[in-house]
Design an enzyme around this catalytic site. Structure first.
Site, PDB file in Angstrom:
ATOM      1  N   GLY A 174      43.510  33.530  67.340  1.00 14.82           N
ATOM      2  CA  GLY A 174      44.769  33.623  68.082  1.00 14.82           C
ATOM      3  C   GLY A 174      45.802  34.470  67.379  1.00 14.82           C
ATOM      4  N   ILE A 204      47.134  29.682  52.209  1.00 20.37           N
ATOM      5  CA  ILE A 204      48.475  30.254  52.401  1.00 20.37           C
ATOM      6  C   ILE A 204      49.331  29.367  53.314  1.00 20.37           C
ATOM      7  CG2 ILE A 204      49.747  32.234  53.384  1.00 20.37           C
ATOM      8  CD1 ILE A 204      47.673  34.021  51.961  1.00 20.37           C
ATOM      9  N   GLY A 228      48.335  29.340  60.556  1.00 21.39           N
ATOM     10  CA  GLY A 228      46.880  29.478  60.590  1.00 21.39           C
ATOM     11  C   GLY A 228      46.253  28.517  59.598  1.00 21.39           C
ATOM     12  N   ILE A 229      45.078  28.872  59.147  1.00 24.40           N
ATOM     13  CA  ILE A 229      44.333  27.947  58.296  1.00 24.40           C
ATOM     14  C   ILE A 229      44.234  28.470  56.871  1.00 24.40           C
ATOM     15  CG2 ILE A 229      42.117  29.034  58.864  1.00 24.40           C
ATOM     16  CD1 ILE A 229      41.431  25.814  59.095  1.00 24.40           C
ATOM     17  N   GLU A 265      48.373  27.154  67.398  1.00 21.58           N
ATOM     18  CA  GLU A 265      46.979  27.093  67.847  1.00 21.58           C
ATOM     19  C   GLU A 265      46.269  25.911  67.186  1.00 21.58           C
ATOM     20  OE1 GLU A 265      44.883  30.786  67.567  1.00 21.58           O
ATOM     21  OE2 GLU A 265      43.141  29.777  66.725  1.00 21.58           O
TER      22      GLU A 265
HETATM   23  N1  COA Z   1      38.430  43.865  50.228  1.00 21.86           N
HETATM   24  C1  COA Z   1      37.344  43.211  49.749  1.00 21.86           C
HETATM   25  N2  COA Z   1      37.193  41.865  49.766  1.00 21.86           N
HETATM   26  C2  COA Z   1      38.175  41.168  50.296  1.00 21.86           C
HETATM   27  C3  COA Z   1      39.335  41.769  50.829  1.00 21.86           C
HETATM   28  C4  COA Z   1      39.442  43.174  50.775  1.00 21.86           C
HETATM   29  N3  COA Z   1      40.509  43.797  51.250  1.00 21.86           N
HETATM   30  N4  COA Z   1      40.145  40.808  51.301  1.00 21.86           N
HETATM   31  C5  COA Z   1      39.546  39.646  51.065  1.00 21.86           C
HETATM   32  N5  COA Z   1      38.359  39.855  50.458  1.00 21.86           N
HETATM   33  C6  COA Z   1      37.416  38.813  50.010  1.00 21.86           C
HETATM   34  C7  COA Z   1      38.131  37.797  49.140  1.00 21.86           C
HETATM   35  O1  COA Z   1      38.122  38.182  47.768  1.00 21.86           O
HETATM   36  C8  COA Z   1      37.333  36.549  49.401  1.00 21.86           C
HETATM   37  O2  COA Z   1      36.127  36.622  48.668  1.00 21.86           O
HETATM   38  P1  COA Z   1      35.699  35.404  47.708  1.00 21.86           P
HETATM   39  O3  COA Z   1      35.568  34.243  48.659  1.00 21.86           O
HETATM   40  O4  COA Z   1      34.424  35.886  47.129  1.00 21.86           O
HETATM   41  O5  COA Z   1      36.825  35.240  46.745  1.00 21.86           O
HETATM   42  C9  COA Z   1      36.934  36.680  50.861  1.00 21.86           C
HETATM   43  O6  COA Z   1      37.000  38.066  51.163  1.00 21.86           O
HETATM   44  C10 COA Z   1      37.856  35.923  51.820  1.00 21.86           C
HETATM   45  O7  COA Z   1      39.191  36.344  51.625  1.00 21.86           O
HETATM   46  P2  COA Z   1      40.404  35.336  51.732  1.00 21.86           P
HETATM   47  O8  COA Z   1      41.642  36.127  51.732  1.00 21.86           O
HETATM   48  O9  COA Z   1      40.248  34.238  50.723  1.00 21.86           O
HETATM   49  O10 COA Z   1      40.145  34.718  53.172  1.00 21.86           O
HETATM   50  P3  COA Z   1      40.750  33.443  53.840  1.00 21.86           P
HETATM   51  O11 COA Z   1      39.741  32.377  53.819  1.00 21.86           O
HETATM   52  O12 COA Z   1      42.134  33.150  53.329  1.00 21.86           O
HETATM   53  O13 COA Z   1      40.854  33.968  55.349  1.00 21.86           O
HETATM   54  C11 COA Z   1      41.262  35.639  57.005  1.00 21.86           C
HETATM   55  C12 COA Z   1      41.655  35.085  55.649  1.00 21.86           C
HETATM   56  C13 COA Z   1      42.178  36.804  57.293  1.00 21.86           C
HETATM   57  C14 COA Z   1      39.798  36.094  56.995  1.00 21.86           C
HETATM   58  C15 COA Z   1      41.448  34.501  58.081  1.00 21.86           C
HETATM   59  O14 COA Z   1      42.767  34.034  58.047  1.00 21.86           O
HETATM   60  C16 COA Z   1      41.124  34.997  59.467  1.00 21.86           C
HETATM   61  O15 COA Z   1      39.986  35.016  59.871  1.00 21.86           O
HETATM   62  N6  COA Z   1      42.149  35.428  60.239  1.00 21.86           N
HETATM   63  C17 COA Z   1      41.975  35.957  61.597  1.00 21.86           C
HETATM   64  C18 COA Z   1      42.205  34.925  62.668  1.00 21.86           C
HETATM   65  C19 COA Z   1      43.585  34.357  62.644  1.00 21.86           C
HETATM   66  O16 COA Z   1      44.498  34.867  62.033  1.00 21.86           O
HETATM   67  N7  COA Z   1      43.772  33.264  63.344  1.00 21.86           N
HETATM   68  C20 COA Z   1      45.100  32.655  63.397  1.00 21.86           C
HETATM   69  C21 COA Z   1      45.240  31.495  64.244  1.00 21.86           C
HETATM   70  S1  COA Z   1      44.489  30.011  63.495  1.00 21.86           S
END
Ligand code: COA
Length: 437
Positions: free
Chosen positions: A337, A220, A216-217, A239
């Site tokens: 995805g 991580i 993913g993006i 994807e």
């Molecule tokens: N409770 C409260 N806040 C939370 C939280 C929780 N459980 N989990 C994350 N947050 C906050 C983080 O602290 C962060 O806030 P900040 O920017 O103020 O620090 C924000 O939410 C984003 O969290 P982060 O873990 O940094 O997000 P990310 O940019 O790494 O994205 C997903 C993670 C899960 C949102 C993203 O991967 C996604 O949309 N996944 C679904 C789609 C997918 O998996 N596609 C895959 C094919 S490409």
């Protein structure tokens, strides 16, 4: 047959003129991610008062998202297929909508009446000597939507890389063409600190030589790629991919030699990264850009050798339910995805579906492993689909484990600051039994 150059010339117009042809009540699809055509979108936004009840649909927004401003009410409404920073407030405040569906099913939905597209606004390369333009960095959902649309308006952008694969459309399929040069939106790599590095190492330990990867993006996936320098013959069926893949390809770690399908090729539906990535994929026959009903189809994914899917999530509950897209009842991102790949990798006989996250959020004040979700929280990956969960404290395999065992395994990779309260919740649920160390 008429010379394609004549056909093309007849379709050339200005952005302002082209967007006048969008009828009231139309559903307008924007090219996905870096395929969004900025000149056409700006023309729509500037002339918003000319529209009545036009709906804009797209996945990852990389533009300004001005079509979600309150003044658009009655003229334009956004229906998000994935929510991003520029559209999140509008969705959370009810000024825009969110519609969940599996990414791999979208081409079918565009043609079977589930989500018909009236107008597609896309970015394309200039035509080649045969009159074919490439969708460039986003083919997966964008090409199927354009082929399904009644009207196709293309920004012909000489800065769009000409990617290979099933990435082309002939100028005769376009309704209007607007020549305008725009830089592609770039996505910097996420910041990789000690936590991400540890997650990257824990994921890398699960990846064998000859594995086919989906990443993913964000920080991580980048951290995982950084930990793979000593692996052999990795393949990419993903994807999307970003800059990190380029370095491993150049080092000879990614060869695709052990892949079952599309051997030797890196397969993707879309790409997001920096100029380095966009230059790498330009006219590169080792990169196949293909529609998402192939790239994300779990049945296709399952056929790859040692398929490993690595995606991120926001929270996991004691049962192994995974939330990757909402904060309580508020939509934060989208399913994308994720489940296509979790299911595809799980169906693969020697595959692994990994969901990785830091153990805490909000600067260490919140545990992402929780006994129960807040009301309204979305379950993106169900407890029946879940396989590996990884944090900086380790990796646990939840498949075939009872709910009690799952809770104990998850507590073992929670942040130490939260383990006592999680053990207390475990005892309240399962009795005064060993709750893990
Ligand atoms: N409770 C409260 N806040 C939370 C939280 C929780 N459980 N989990 C994350 N947050 C906050 C983080 O602290 C962060 O806030 P900040 O920017 O103020 O620090 C924000 O939410 C984003 O969290 P982060 O873990 O940094 O997000 P990310 O940019 O790494 O994205 C997903 C993670 C899960 C949102 C993203 O991967 C996604 O949309 N996944 C679904 C789609 C997918 O998996 N596609 C895959 C094919 S490409």
């Amino acid at each position: 047959m008429q010379d394609w150059k004549e056909i093309y010339r007849a379709k050339l117009t200005t952005a302002a003129e082209a967007v006048k042809h969008i009828p009231d009540g139309a559903r307008v699809f924007f090219g996905h991610a870096a395929n969004e055509p900025p000149v056409l979108v700006d023309a729509m936004v500037q002339n918003y008062e000319q529209y009545k009840n036009v709906e804009i649909v797209h996945w990852v927004p990389m533009g300004k998202g001005e079509y979600t401003l309150p003044k658009m009410a009655g003229h334009i409404r956004h229906n998000a297929l994935f929510v991003g920073p520029s559209t999140r407030a509008a969705v959370q405040e009810g000024r825009a909508d969110y519609t969940p569906f599996f990414f791999y099913q979208s081409p079918r939905f565009f043609t079977d009446g589930t989500m018909p597209v009236d107008v597609a606004l896309v970015s394309l390369t200039p035509p080649d000597k045969h009159g074919f333009c490439s969708f460039g960095v986003s083919v997966g959902g964008t090409k199927p939507a354009a082929l399904a649309a009644k009207i196709v308006i293309a920004q012909i952008n000489d800065q769009m890389p000409r990617t290979m694969g099933d990435s082309f459309i002939h100028v005769s399929r376009l309704t209007y063409a607007v020549e305008a040069s725009s830089p592609l939106p770039e996505l910097g790599g996420g910041s990789i600190g000690a936590v991400e590095e540890a997650i990257g190492r824990n994921c890398a330990a699960l990846i064998e030589d000859g594995s086919t990867l989906q990443l993913g993006i964000g920080s991580i996936p980048d951290a995982v790629l950084k930990s793979l320098g000593d692996k052999k013959d990795l393949g990419i069926h993903s994807e999307m991919f970003s800059d990190g893949v380029v370095d491993l390809y150049r080092k000879g770690v990614i060869t695709g030699a052990a892949k079952t399908l599309n051997k030797g090729k890196m397969v993707a539906a879309f790409l997001m990264g920096s100029k380095k990535l966009y230059e790498f994929v330009d006219q590169n026959p080792d990169v196949l850009m293909l529609p998402v009903d192939y790239v994300n189809d779990p049945v296709v994914i399952a056929q790859q050798n040692k398929m490993v899917a690595i995606n991120s999530c926001l929270q996991v509950d004691f049962n192994g339910q995974v939330n990757s897209e909402s904060m309580g009842a508020k939509q934060f991102s989208g399913i994308g995805g994720q489940l296509d790949y979790v299911r595809g990798a799980s169906m693969c006989p020697n595959g692994k579906a990994i969901l990785a996250m830091p153990s805490t959020a909000k600067h260490g004040t919140v545990s992402r492993i929780v006994p129960v979700f807040a009301p309204g929280t979305t379950v993106t990956t169900t407890r029946t689909d879940v396989h590996y969960i990884v944090t900086e404290y380790g990796a646990v395999d939840l498949r075939g484990k009872s709910l009690r065992e799952r809770a104990r395994l998850l507590i073992s990779i929670a942040h130490p600051d939260f383990r006592d309260e999680l053990r207390q919740a475990y005892r309240e649920r399962y009795g005064n039994e060993e709750a893990g160390t």
